[in-house]
Scaffold this motif. Structure first.
Motif, PDB file in Angstrom:
ATOM      1  N   LEU A   7       0.805  -1.220   0.000  1.00  0.00           N
ATOM      2  CA  LEU A   7       0.000   0.000   0.000  1.00  0.00           C
ATOM      3  C   LEU A   7       0.841   1.276   0.000  1.00  0.00           C
ATOM      4  CD1 LEU A   7      -2.768  -1.044   2.550  1.00  0.00           C
ATOM      5  CD2 LEU A   7      -3.054  -0.695   0.100  1.00  0.00           C
ATOM      6  N   THR A   8       2.135   1.176   0.228  1.00  0.00           N
ATOM      7  CA  THR A   8       2.968   2.379   0.322  1.00  0.00           C
ATOM      8  C   THR A   8       2.947   3.207  -0.960  1.00  0.00           C
ATOM      9  OG1 THR A   8       4.412   1.337   1.950  1.00  0.00           O
ATOM     10  CG2 THR A   8       5.280   3.250   0.792  1.00  0.00           C
ATOM     11  N   HIS A  21      -9.968  12.538  -9.499  1.00  0.00           N
ATOM     12  CA  HIS A  21      -8.974  12.108 -10.477  1.00  0.00           C
ATOM     13  C   HIS A  21      -8.325  10.769 -10.103  1.00  0.00           C
ATOM     14  CE1 HIS A  21      -9.375  15.945 -12.457  1.00  0.00           C
ATOM     15  NE2 HIS A  21      -9.128  16.573 -11.322  1.00  0.00           N
ATOM     16  N   LEU A  22      -8.535  10.312  -8.872  1.00  0.00           N
ATOM     17  CA  LEU A  22      -8.044   8.999  -8.418  1.00  0.00           C
ATOM     18  C   LEU A  22      -6.552   8.825  -8.690  1.00  0.00           C
ATOM     19  CD1 LEU A  22     -10.939   6.581  -9.497  1.00  0.00           C
ATOM     20  CD2 LEU A  22     -10.688   7.900  -7.396  1.00  0.00           C
ATOM     21  N   ARG A  23      -5.776   9.771  -8.209  1.00  0.00           N
ATOM     22  CA  ARG A  23      -4.324   9.677  -8.374  1.00  0.00           C
ATOM     23  C   ARG A  23      -3.714   9.024  -7.148  1.00  0.00           C
ATOM     24  NH1 ARG A  23      -4.668  15.524 -10.109  1.00  0.00           N
ATOM     25  NH2 ARG A  23      -4.816  15.467 -12.378  1.00  0.00           N
ATOM     26  N   PRO A  24      -2.854   8.022  -7.342  1.00  0.00           N
ATOM     27  CA  PRO A  24      -2.158   7.426  -6.195  1.00  0.00           C
ATOM     28  C   PRO A  24      -1.304   8.454  -5.469  1.00  0.00           C
ATOM     29  CG  PRO A  24      -1.965   6.036  -8.138  1.00  0.00           C
ATOM     30  CD  PRO A  24      -2.563   7.327  -8.595  1.00  0.00           C
ATOM     31  N   ARG A  33       1.559   5.069 -13.125  1.00  0.00           N
ATOM     32  CA  ARG A  33       1.419   3.679 -13.500  1.00  0.00           C
ATOM     33  C   ARG A  33      -0.030   3.222 -13.379  1.00  0.00           C
ATOM     34  NH1 ARG A  33       5.556   0.925  -9.647  1.00  0.00           N
ATOM     35  NH2 ARG A  33       4.141  -0.821 -10.072  1.00  0.00           N
ATOM     36  N   GLY A  34      -0.491   2.538 -14.430  1.00  0.00           N
ATOM     37  CA  GLY A  34      -1.873   2.089 -14.432  1.00  0.00           C
ATOM     38  C   GLY A  34      -2.171   1.075 -13.357  1.00  0.00           C
ATOM     39  N   ASP A  35      -1.180   0.238 -13.002  1.00  0.00           N
ATOM     40  CA  ASP A  35      -1.443  -0.767 -11.982  1.00  0.00           C
ATOM     41  C   ASP A  35      -1.660  -0.124 -10.616  1.00  0.00           C
ATOM     42  OD1 ASP A  35       1.198   0.079 -11.929  1.00  0.00           O
ATOM     43  OD2 ASP A  35       1.931  -1.813 -11.091  1.00  0.00           O
ATOM     44  N   LEU A  36      -0.990   0.999 -10.343  1.00  0.00           N
ATOM     45  CA  LEU A  36      -1.189   1.682  -9.068  1.00  0.00           C
ATOM     46  C   LEU A  36      -2.587   2.288  -8.983  1.00  0.00           C
ATOM     47  CD1 LEU A  36       2.233   3.477  -8.448  1.00  0.00           C
ATOM     48  CD2 LEU A  36       1.406   1.330  -7.480  1.00  0.00           C
ATOM     49  N   GLN A  37      -3.050   2.861 -10.083  1.00  0.00           N
ATOM     50  CA  GLN A  37      -4.406   3.411 -10.061  1.00  0.00           C
ATOM     51  C   GLN A  37      -5.441   2.306  -9.899  1.00  0.00           C
ATOM     52  OE1 GLN A  37      -6.503   5.160 -13.523  1.00  0.00           O
ATOM     53  NE2 GLN A  37      -6.573   7.030 -12.285  1.00  0.00           N
ATOM     54  N   LEU A  40      -5.551   1.436  -6.334  1.00  0.00           N
ATOM     55  CA  LEU A  40      -6.284   2.454  -5.578  1.00  0.00           C
ATOM     56  C   LEU A  40      -7.780   2.265  -5.752  1.00  0.00           C
ATOM     57  CD1 LEU A  40      -6.357   5.009  -3.852  1.00  0.00           C
ATOM     58  CD2 LEU A  40      -6.082   6.351  -5.943  1.00  0.00           C
ATOM     59  N   ARG A  41      -8.232   1.968  -6.948  1.00  0.00           N
ATOM     60  CA  ARG A  41      -9.650   1.713  -7.186  1.00  0.00           C
ATOM     61  C   ARG A  41     -10.127   0.515  -6.367  1.00  0.00           C
ATOM     62  NH1 ARG A  41     -11.598   4.321 -11.861  1.00  0.00           N
ATOM     63  NH2 ARG A  41     -13.340   2.852 -11.879  1.00  0.00           N
ATOM     64  N   THR A  42      -9.291  -0.512  -6.287  1.00  0.00           N
ATOM     65  CA  THR A  42      -9.644  -1.688  -5.485  1.00  0.00           C
ATOM     66  C   THR A  42      -9.798  -1.315  -4.014  1.00  0.00           C
ATOM     67  OG1 THR A  42      -8.515  -3.183  -7.021  1.00  0.00           O
ATOM     68  CG2 THR A  42      -8.891  -3.992  -4.780  1.00  0.00           C
ATOM     69  N   VAL A  43      -8.865  -0.518  -3.493  1.00  0.00           N
ATOM     70  CA  VAL A  43      -8.931  -0.089  -2.096  1.00  0.00           C
ATOM     71  C   VAL A  43     -10.231   0.676  -1.840  1.00  0.00           C
ATOM     72  CG1 VAL A  43      -7.906   1.450  -0.373  1.00  0.00           C
ATOM     73  CG2 VAL A  43      -6.444  -0.063  -1.732  1.00  0.00           C
ATOM     74  N   ILE A  44     -10.566   1.629  -2.711  1.00  0.00           N
ATOM     75  CA  ILE A  44     -11.772   2.446  -2.516  1.00  0.00           C
ATOM     76  C   ILE A  44     -13.024   1.580  -2.578  1.00  0.00           C
ATOM     77  CG2 ILE A  44     -13.159   4.308  -3.502  1.00  0.00           C
ATOM     78  CD1 ILE A  44     -10.527   5.578  -4.468  1.00  0.00           C
ATOM     79  N   ASP A  45     -13.094   0.689  -3.543  1.00  0.00           N
ATOM     80  CA  ASP A  45     -14.282  -0.162  -3.678  1.00  0.00           C
ATOM     81  C   ASP A  45     -14.464  -1.074  -2.462  1.00  0.00           C
ATOM     82  OD1 ASP A  45     -14.879   0.924  -6.128  1.00  0.00           O
ATOM     83  OD2 ASP A  45     -13.998  -0.701  -7.303  1.00  0.00           O
TER      84      ASP A  45
END
Length: 238
Positions: A7-8, A21-24, A33-37, A40-45
């Motif tokens: 998560l860091t 904008h959902l920026r890491p 990086r797309g994988d970081l975004q 982040l989407r997974t964490v929020i959901d």
């Protein structure tokens, strides 16, 4: 709440602030990086699902898709991990979602006031980490970042637990319930610029029945023969 990735680089050290904008964390620019975004989407959901389950809601009110379509701000608190008793990749402790909304609100005298306050829209601390001061730390961080007095907040559908939290930590013990399920407190209207003040409620609560003469329906003086077309108030709920 743990996740199968570090998560860091996604959330940073302790507090992470996310907008539409959902920026890491640590990546203010448009490229990242797309994988970081996606993480982040997974964490929020997952946080939204946990909050909905804790409140007994049929569906989450917080998700990555909802964040993208609204100008809300999400404050996420995490345990950075690393110690012997902590998960090595870190864990999320909870989150707080706020946003500005135009609302018709009642003051103590029953006058309707149109205002646009900062609203608390969702607040969740993981069940295993409640009563450890994490909620107070997260809420206080939001107040300082938004530069808002807790008395000036509007709370959307607060639970009894949240009302107790506000009473204990901020002395907000005299709520003013609203017809749109928001709650405000004494001091909300003091020295606050309002958009509009009305002695009677907004449409549709201010409609009067037509005057009947000789068994026929007739509009009041100043109106046409037909009722006015329906219009929507600025906000009457979630």
């Amino acid at each position: 709440m743990e996740f199968p990735f570090d998560l860091t680089p996604v959330l940073g050290d302790r507090f992470c602030v996310v907008d539409q904008h959902l920026r890491p964390a640590g990546r203010p620019g448009p490229t990242h990086r797309g994988d970081l975004q996606q993480q982040l989407r997974t964490v929020i959901d997952e946080l939204g699902k946990a909050s909905a389950k804790a409140q007994g809601l049929p569906a989450p009110v917080t998700s990555a898709a909802r964040m993208e379509s609204n100008r809300h701000v999400l404050y996420i608190l995490r345990d950075p991990g690393g110690a012997a008793h902590r998960p090595p990749r870190g864990a999320v402790i909870g989150f707080l979602k706020v946003g500005y909304k135009k609302l018709f609100l009642l003051d103590r005298t029953g006058v309707h006031v149109e205002s646009e306050p900062l609203c608390v829209l969702d607040f969740y601390i993981h069940e295993s980490l409640q009563r450890h001061g994490h909620g107070r730390a997260l809420f206080q961080h939001m107040l300082q970042s938004e530069r808002v007095d807790p008395r000036r907040l509007a709370i959307d559908r607060p639970s009894q637990k949240l009302l107790g939290f506000l009473r204990k930590h901020y002395g907000l013990d005299d709520p003013i319930p609203q017809v749109n399920n928001f709650v405000i407190f004494e001091g909300f209207f003091s020295n606050r610029p309002v958009l509009r003040e009305e002695a009677e409620p907004p449409w549709p609560f201010n409609l009067r029945p037509f005057v009947r003469r000789d068994g026929r329906t007739e509009p009041p003086a100043g109106q046409t023969d037909a009722p006015p077309p329906p219009r929507r108030a600025s906000s009457l709920g979630r």
